[in-house]
Motif scaffolding. Structure first.
Motif, PDB file in Angstrom:
ATOM      1  N   THR A 232       3.883  -3.402   3.948  1.00 24.95           N
ATOM      2  CA  THR A 232       3.870  -1.955   4.116  1.00 24.95           C
ATOM      3  C   THR A 232       4.190  -1.660   5.567  1.00 24.95           C
ATOM      4  N   VAL A 233       5.056  -0.671   5.800  1.00 25.52           N
ATOM      5  CA  VAL A 233       5.441  -0.247   7.146  1.00 25.52           C
ATOM      6  C   VAL A 233       5.252   1.268   7.215  1.00 25.52           C
ATOM      7  N   ALA A 234       4.736   1.764   8.338  1.00 23.44           N
ATOM      8  CA  ALA A 234       4.559   3.214   8.478  1.00 23.44           C
ATOM      9  C   ALA A 234       4.731   3.622   9.932  1.00 23.44           C
ATOM     10  N   GLY A 235       5.080   4.897  10.124  1.00 27.39           N
ATOM     11  CA  GLY A 235       5.216   5.451  11.463  1.00 27.39           C
ATOM     12  C   GLY A 235       4.827   6.916  11.461  1.00 27.39           C
ATOM     13  N   ALA A 236       4.498   7.429  12.645  1.00 28.90           N
ATOM     14  CA  ALA A 236       4.168   8.841  12.817  1.00 28.90           C
ATOM     15  C   ALA A 236       4.489   9.230  14.255  1.00 28.90           C
TER      16      ALA A 236
ATOM     17  N   ASP B 215       0.847  -1.186   0.000  1.00 30.96           N
ATOM     18  CA  ASP B 215       0.000   0.000   0.000  1.00 30.96           C
ATOM     19  C   ASP B 215       0.888   1.244   0.000  1.00 30.96           C
ATOM     20  N   ALA B 216       0.952   1.934  -1.127  1.00 29.58           N
ATOM     21  CA  ALA B 216       1.810   3.122  -1.248  1.00 29.58           C
ATOM     22  C   ALA B 216       1.219   4.332  -0.549  1.00 29.58           C
ATOM     23  N   THR B 217      -0.067   4.289  -0.156  1.00 24.74           N
ATOM     24  CA  THR B 217      -0.718   5.431   0.499  1.00 24.74           C
ATOM     25  C   THR B 217      -1.518   4.963   1.709  1.00 24.74           C
ATOM     26  N   PRO B 218      -0.845   4.553   2.800  1.00 27.94           N
ATOM     27  CA  PRO B 218      -1.578   4.061   3.974  1.00 27.94           C
ATOM     28  C   PRO B 218      -2.264   5.153   4.775  1.00 27.94           C
ATOM     29  N   GLY B 219      -2.084   6.407   4.367  1.00 27.65           N
ATOM     30  CA  GLY B 219      -2.737   7.509   5.049  1.00 27.65           C
ATOM     31  C   GLY B 219      -1.928   8.031   6.216  1.00 27.65           C
ATOM     32  N   SER B 220      -2.622   8.643   7.164  1.00 33.30           N
ATOM     33  CA  SER B 220      -1.953   9.291   8.282  1.00 33.30           C
ATOM     34  C   SER B 220      -2.652   8.933   9.586  1.00 33.30           C
ATOM     35  N   VAL B 221      -2.037   9.327  10.698  1.00 32.80           N
ATOM     36  CA  VAL B 221      -2.615   9.167  12.035  1.00 32.80           C
ATOM     37  C   VAL B 221      -3.028  10.567  12.486  1.00 32.80           C
TER      38      VAL B 221
ATOM     39  N   GLY C 286      -3.620  13.939  14.136  1.00 30.87           N
ATOM     40  CA  GLY C 286      -2.922  14.631  15.207  1.00 30.87           C
ATOM     41  C   GLY C 286      -1.428  14.342  15.278  1.00 30.87           C
ATOM     42  N   TYR C 287      -0.939  13.423  14.473  1.00 34.72           N
ATOM     43  CA  TYR C 287       0.475  13.041  14.465  1.00 34.72           C
ATOM     44  C   TYR C 287       1.164  13.666  13.256  1.00 34.72           C
ATOM     45  N   SER C 288       2.484  13.795  13.327  1.00 32.75           N
ATOM     46  CA  SER C 288       3.258  14.363  12.222  1.00 32.75           C
ATOM     47  C   SER C 288       4.433  13.455  11.906  1.00 32.75           C
ATOM     48  N   ASN C 289       5.303  13.929  11.034  1.00 32.23           N
ATOM     49  CA  ASN C 289       6.492  13.168  10.630  1.00 32.23           C
ATOM     50  C   ASN C 289       6.123  11.762  10.157  1.00 32.23           C
ATOM     51  N   GLY C 290       5.060  11.662   9.368  1.00 36.59           N
ATOM     52  CA  GLY C 290       4.629  10.369   8.865  1.00 36.59           C
ATOM     53  C   GLY C 290       5.547   9.871   7.754  1.00 36.59           C
ATOM     54  N   TYR C 291       5.976   8.642   7.887  1.00 33.02           N
ATOM     55  CA  TYR C 291       6.813   7.995   6.868  1.00 33.02           C
ATOM     56  C   TYR C 291       6.275   6.610   6.614  1.00 33.02           C
ATOM     57  N   SER C 292       6.423   6.137   5.382  1.00 30.88           N
ATOM     58  CA  SER C 292       6.025   4.769   5.073  1.00 30.88           C
ATOM     59  C   SER C 292       6.954   4.198   4.013  1.00 30.88           C
ATOM     60  N   ALA C 293       6.990   2.876   3.974  1.00 32.68           N
ATOM     61  CA  ALA C 293       7.739   2.144   2.951  1.00 32.68           C
ATOM     62  C   ALA C 293       6.905   0.929   2.596  1.00 32.68           C
TER      63      ALA C 293
ATOM     64  N   ALA D 178      -4.779   7.461  16.978  1.00 31.74           N
ATOM     65  CA  ALA D 178      -5.874   7.065  16.091  1.00 31.74           C
ATOM     66  C   ALA D 178      -5.366   6.030  15.092  1.00 31.74           C
ATOM     67  N   ALA D 179      -6.286   5.330  14.451  1.00 31.68           N
ATOM     68  CA  ALA D 179      -5.922   4.380  13.402  1.00 31.68           C
ATOM     69  C   ALA D 179      -5.439   5.140  12.166  1.00 31.68           C
ATOM     70  N   TRP D 180      -4.636   4.478  11.327  1.00 32.22           N
ATOM     71  CA  TRP D 180      -4.247   5.076  10.047  1.00 32.22           C
ATOM     72  C   TRP D 180      -5.507   5.308   9.227  1.00 32.22           C
ATOM     73  N   SER D 181      -5.476   6.310   8.399  1.00 36.98           N
ATOM     74  CA  SER D 181      -6.710   6.767   7.743  1.00 36.98           C
ATOM     75  C   SER D 181      -7.139   5.962   6.526  1.00 36.98           C
ATOM     76  N   THR D 182      -6.209   5.428   5.731  1.00 41.33           N
ATOM     77  CA  THR D 182      -6.631   4.798   4.464  1.00 41.33           C
ATOM     78  C   THR D 182      -5.891   3.506   4.154  1.00 41.33           C
ATOM     79  N   TRP D 183      -5.381   2.822   5.139  1.00 40.05           N
ATOM     80  CA  TRP D 183      -4.564   1.625   4.932  1.00 40.05           C
ATOM     81  C   TRP D 183      -5.423   0.478   4.421  1.00 40.05           C
ATOM     82  N   SER D 184      -4.954  -0.254   3.413  1.00 43.72           N
ATOM     83  CA  SER D 184      -5.691  -1.389   2.850  1.00 43.72           C
ATOM     84  C   SER D 184      -5.730  -2.555   3.826  1.00 43.72           C
ATOM     85  N   SER D 185      -6.747  -3.386   3.713  1.00 45.67           N
ATOM     86  CA  SER D 185      -6.946  -4.514   4.625  1.00 45.67           C
ATOM     87  C   SER D 185      -5.885  -5.592   4.429  1.00 45.67           C
ATOM     88  N   ALA D 186      -5.370  -6.100   5.566  1.00 50.66           N
ATOM     89  CA  ALA D 186      -4.397  -7.189   5.562  1.00 50.66           C
ATOM     90  C   ALA D 186      -4.083  -7.553   7.005  1.00 50.66           C
ATOM     91  N   ALA D 187      -3.310  -8.617   7.200  1.00 50.77           N
ATOM     92  CA  ALA D 187      -2.822  -8.955   8.534  1.00 50.77           C
ATOM     93  C   ALA D 187      -1.846  -7.866   8.968  1.00 50.77           C
TER      94      ALA D 187
END
Length: 195
Positions: free
Chosen positions: A151-155, A127-133, A135-142, A168-177
């Protein structure tokens, strides 16, 4: 690293492989301390940190599962102004493995005002666009694709008053384990953060 670490900076490495295999991947690089780790059937996902010495690292080599069908992805944060005696402000909390959309990093209770909270997650999806959390900043994903994608992401969030913090949960992350980690780092001085 995008930012060149200095002495006493904390480098946080988040990520792993889309599938756990035996032998499992090792911690990244040399001298890293494990914060949390999921090594169950679906994935190998963890978080590690290292305080930089007088000769700071300029990079870190991260590990995959050793199987060409398994994707691997990592992200890093370089934190400046972390307490030199006690880096972690609270014991990390984890959620998962579970399967759904939008991974949700669990609540953590910080001890020190202005602790730096990192919400992180990894899942078996490309997922190239897992969204954001929120109220959080410095969001990065790979993300990486293969027979078993990842897909890995942090904020990050500065918790100005110590206490419970529930990202909060990520905003647009696709379904998966997925598996999620929330960690907190103690500031050396109030308001002394940069990243």
């Amino acid at each position: 690293f995008d930012v060149t670490p200095s002495q006493n900076d904390i480098v946080v490495v988040l990520g792993g492989s889309s599938r756990f295999r035996t032998p499992n991947p090792a911690a990244p690089g040399s001298g890293y301390t494990q914060i949390a780790l999921d090594a169950e059937a679906n994935m190998f996902m963890g978080a590690w940190y290292k305080r930089m010495s007088a000769s700071p690292d300029s990079s870190v080599v991260c590990n995959g599962s050793g199987n060409t069908n398994d994707a691997t992805a990592y992200i890093c944060y370089v934190l400046r102004g972390v307490d030199t005696t006690t880096a972690l402000d609270a014991t990390a909390t984890t959620a998962g493995e579970t399967t759904s959309t939008n991974p949700n990093a669990p609540s953590i209770t910080t001890v020190t005002n202005n602790a730096w909270v990192i919400a992180a997650a990894g899942s078996q999806v490309n997922d190239a666009t897992p969204g954001s959390v929120s109220g959080y900043s410095n969001g990065y994903s790979a993300n990486a694709t293969d027979t078993a994608p990842i897909t890995v992401a942090g904020a990050t969030f500065e918790k100005t008053t110590a206490g419970a913090e529930d990202p909060a949960a990520w905003s647009t992350w696709s379904s998966a384990a997925w598996y999620a980690i929330t960690m907190a780092f103690r500031p050396a001085v109030t308001g002394g953060w940069s990243n």
